[in-house]
Design an enzyme around this catalytic site. Structure first.
Site, mmCIF file in Angstrom:
data_model
loop_
_atom_site.group_PDB
_atom_site.id
_atom_site.type_symbol
_atom_site.label_atom_id
_atom_site.label_comp_id
_atom_site.label_asym_id
_atom_site.label_seq_id
_atom_site.Cartn_x
_atom_site.Cartn_y
_atom_site.Cartn_z
ATOM 1 N N LYS A 134 98.073 32.122 -34.627
ATOM 2 C CA LYS A 134 98.097 31.069 -33.640
ATOM 3 C C LYS A 134 96.746 29.970 -33.563
ATOM 4 O O LYS A 134 95.838 30.705 -33.860
ATOM 5 C CB LYS A 134 97.872 32.043 -32.190
ATOM 6 C CG LYS A 134 99.213 32.346 -32.044
ATOM 7 C CD LYS A 134 99.515 33.175 -30.513
ATOM 8 C CE LYS A 134 100.680 33.541 -30.466
ATOM 9 N NZ LYS A 134 100.817 35.096 -29.894
ATOM 10 N N LYS A 225 116.092 42.885 -3.602
ATOM 11 C CA LYS A 225 117.273 43.067 -3.885
ATOM 12 C C LYS A 225 117.642 44.223 -4.817
ATOM 13 O O LYS A 225 116.865 44.581 -5.856
ATOM 14 C CB LYS A 225 118.000 41.702 -4.623
ATOM 15 C CG LYS A 225 119.263 41.839 -4.843
ATOM 16 C CD LYS A 225 119.839 40.660 -5.496
ATOM 17 C CE LYS A 225 121.005 40.881 -6.473
ATOM 18 N NZ LYS A 225 122.214 40.204 -5.907
ATOM 19 N N LYS A 228 119.352 47.293 -10.998
ATOM 20 C CA LYS A 228 119.150 48.363 -11.872
ATOM 21 C C LYS A 228 117.476 48.008 -12.538
ATOM 22 O O LYS A 228 116.653 48.638 -12.785
ATOM 23 C CB LYS A 228 120.047 48.537 -12.961
ATOM 24 C CG LYS A 228 120.605 49.828 -12.923
ATOM 25 C CD LYS A 228 121.600 50.055 -14.127
ATOM 26 C CE LYS A 228 122.853 50.422 -13.815
ATOM 27 N NZ LYS A 228 123.938 50.096 -14.685
#
Ligand code: TRP
Length: 358
Positions: A134, A225, A228
């Site tokens: 990087k 909400k 899963k």
């Protein structure tokens, strides 16, 4: 109304594991409510599942689980036709015919495919950055084609919308109830129908989406909400122990027993109301608003009402699971019924495209 004059409603369900009360109140229940009004066909989309499940045991179990879930919540095989997709090989045949009318760039615009590729693209970019080390300020752009090449997206996933179009069009479905996320797939089915009709003559009916409006978002144990992926679900066929644990984990504020509480700001109430009729909802609201009911009592009431609701469903599911032969027979009979219907349609399609020469 006779069966013949009713509109045809079709829906496919992918086996995705254990269902929760969000699935039930958000979608599953509506099939039960609609089974008198429409000529309903509900099928287990096992070939769609194969785009992600390549495990024999898991797929077979998933198929049976869906059948058990839907029969347990009250889909009545005397009213609706329940079947599995793979029992209708004509769907795969029609998929091939549609494939030959469909271009690659058209399918590459599908949301689900684009998401899969963009995930792969992100990973690819990261791995390149890792390889070169990087460097601050250096950006690496990978090209979409490269991403497709390195991605593990299978041809089945790419072709998912066309298999779904075949499911729908082969049945002459009038309405297809789906969630918002599936709307694009219905548009694909309409496009494919039009393409075929333009090429070979009027053959397929254009289906209408019937967006299952989530009248109210079903919230999970943490107030977000129910999903899963958030780990905040309450299983639909939960045991008493699981119900208790889930309810106890719902966070509440620090209001004391005597203090009035606003039901519209309470997760506890948001979940509780799903299990109540109008009258009981009103009574419970009053209890919250009046004060005098602590959260401990509110949770105990919820555990009782939820358990009373879930118990019969769970027991029915357990009973059905003990009599798998009957369940498999329901699927077989459903499949045979659909087979007869679609075979007529396919004979016409084979003639129209030119392969049906006898
Ligand atoms: N793609 C749908 C889903 O993931 C399942 C499905 C497959 C379907 N074929 C269908 C839904 C045909 C409606 C009609 O939910």
């Amino acid at each position: 109304m006779s069966k013949e004059s009713k509109k045809i409603l079709l829906s496919g369900v992918k086996p995705t594991g254990r269902v929760h009360i969000g699935n039930y109140f958000g979608a599953m229940k509506q099939f039960v409510d609609l089974q008198d009004e429409y000529d309903c066909y509900v099928f287990i989309a096992d070939y769609h599942a194969m785009t992600t499940v390549q495990d024999k045991e898991k797929l077979s179990k998933g198929i049976i689980d869906v059948a058990l879930d839907y029969l347990a919540i009250g889909l009545d095989p005397k009213k609706i036709t329940l079947f599995k997709q793979s029992d209708i090989p004509q769907v795969a045949e029609l998929t091939w015919i549609f494939n030959c009318l469909t271009t690659v760039p058209y399918l590459a615009r599908a949301h689900a495919f684009k998401d899969a590729v963009s995930r792969a693209q992100k990973k690819h970019t990261e791995s390149i950055l890792e390889d070169i080390g990087k460097v601050d300020g250096v950006e690496v752009h990978t090209d979409l084609y490269d991403a497709m090449v390195v991605s593990n997206v299978n041809v089945g996933l790419f072709d998912y919308p066309i298999l779904m179009a075949a499911d729908i069009l082969i049945q002459d479905a009038d309405v297809v109830p789906v969630g918002q996320d599936q709307k694009q797939h219905i548009e694909y089915a309409r496009d494919v129908a039009q393409k075929f009709n333009n090429t070979y003559g009027e053959t397929f009916k254009l289906p209408e989406p019937f967006i299952v409006s989530e009248v109210e978002t079903i919230v999970g144990t943490d107030g977000r909400k129910m999903s899963k992926s958030y780990g905040n679900v309450i299983p639909l066929f939960a045991t008493d122990e699981e119900i208790k644990k889930a309810v106890m984990s719902i966070p509440t504020d620090s209001k004391g027993v005597a203090e009035p509480k606003n039901p519209d700001e309470s997760n506890l109430y948001a979940i509780h109301k799903l299990f109540l009729d109008e009258e009981s909802r009103k009574n419970l609201r009053e209890k919250y608003e009046k004060g005098g009911m602590g959260y401990k009592e509110a949770k105990e009431l919820l555990i009782k009402d939820m358990s009373d609701f879930i118990r019969p469903l769970r027991e029915k599911r357990e009973m059905l699971a003990k009599d798998l032969d009957t369940v498999l027979d329901i699927l077989k009979v459903g499949g045979a019924r659909v087979n007869t219907r679609v075979e007529k349609k396919m004979a016409d399609v084979r003639k129209k495209v030119g392969v049906g020469i006898y």
